[in-house]
Design an enzyme around this catalytic site. Structure first.
Site, PDB file in Angstrom:
ATOM      1  N   HIS A  38       1.031   5.191   1.305  1.00 54.90           N
ATOM      2  CA  HIS A  38       0.453   6.209   2.194  1.00 54.90           C
ATOM      3  C   HIS A  38       0.493   7.569   1.508  1.00 54.90           C
ATOM      4  CE1 HIS A  38       0.779   3.950   6.126  1.00 54.90           C
ATOM      5  NE2 HIS A  38       1.693   3.283   5.437  1.00 54.90           N
ATOM      6  N   HIS A  77       0.850  -1.195   0.000  1.00 57.68           N
ATOM      7  CA  HIS A  77       0.000   0.000   0.000  1.00 57.68           C
ATOM      8  C   HIS A  77       0.881   1.238   0.000  1.00 57.68           C
ATOM      9  CE1 HIS A  77       0.835  -1.328   4.085  1.00 57.68           C
ATOM     10  NE2 HIS A  77       0.940  -0.046   4.379  1.00 57.68           N
TER      11      HIS A  77
END
Ligand code: 5GP
Ligand code: ZN
Length: 142
Positions: A102, A100
Site C-alpha cells: 500500500h 501487495h
C-alpha cells in the site's frame, strides 16, 4: 490463481484504475481510497505474502516503489508525506492474499489513515531485548 482478485485484475479479467505497469508489477488505485491517491503495488506473479519472496523477487518488486511514490507525491501538492505498508497474514490486516504494497498519501495529521506504535519500552530490560534478538538471529537464513 484462478480465484484471486488481484490475478484477475493483472490479467485484465477485472478492471482497475492503473497508474503504472511493467513486466514485474502493476500499480492501481485501491478501491477504498483510504486517502486520495491510495495505491496498491502488486507483483504480477502470484505470491501470498512477504514470506514467499526471495531476494531477487523482492528487488524486482520493491525497486518500483520509490518512483511510483514520487509520482503520487508530485501529482498533488497537498500530499505532505506517505505511509508505505505491507500487510502479511490476516492477524496483520491482510485481506487479499496476493501480496501487495500500500502507498498511502498523507495530507494532514487527522486525515483518514492511522497507525499506532505503542511504546512498551518500559516493559523490556536489555536482557529481554537481547534474548529476542538472539532468537531472531538464530532463525536467519544464510
Ligand atoms: P490488505 O487488507 O490485504 O492489506 O489490502 C487489500 C486492499 O485491496 C484493500 O485496501 C482493499 O480496499 C483493496 N481491494 C480489494 N478488492 C479490490 C478491488 O477489486 N479493486 C481494487 N482496486 N482494490 C481492491
Ligand atoms: Zn493472485
Amino acid at each position: 490463481m484462478s480465484d484471486c482478485i488481484f490475478c484477475k485484475i493483472i490479467n485484465g479479467e477485472l478492471p482497475s484504475t492503473t497508474v503504472y505497469e511493467d513486466n514485474e508489477v502493476k500499480a492501481f488505485l485501491d478501491i477504498s481510497q483510504g486517502t486520495p491517491g491510495h495505491t496498491l503495488v502488486v507483483p504480477k506473479k502470484h505470491v501470498a505474502d512477504i514470506f514467499e519472496y526471495d531476494a531477487q523477487f523482492a528487488a524486482a518488486v520493491f525497486s518500483r516503489i520509490p518512483k511510483i511514490a514520487r509520482a503520487i507525491k508530485k501529482s498533488d501538492p497537498a500530499i505532505k508525506g506517505m505511509n508505505i505498508v505491507n500487510n502479511n497474514g490476516a492477524i496483520a490486516y491482510q485481506s487479499v492474499f496476493h501480496s501487495h504494497i500500500h502507498i498511502v498519501p498523507r495530507y494532514t495529521t487527522n486525515d483518514d489513515f492511522k497507525m499506532i506504535f505503542k511504546d512498551n519500552s518500559a516493559n523490556y530490560t536489555p536482557d529481554d531485548l537481547q534474548e529476542i534478538a538472539t532468537r531472531i538471529k538464530n532463525s536467519m537464513e544464510e
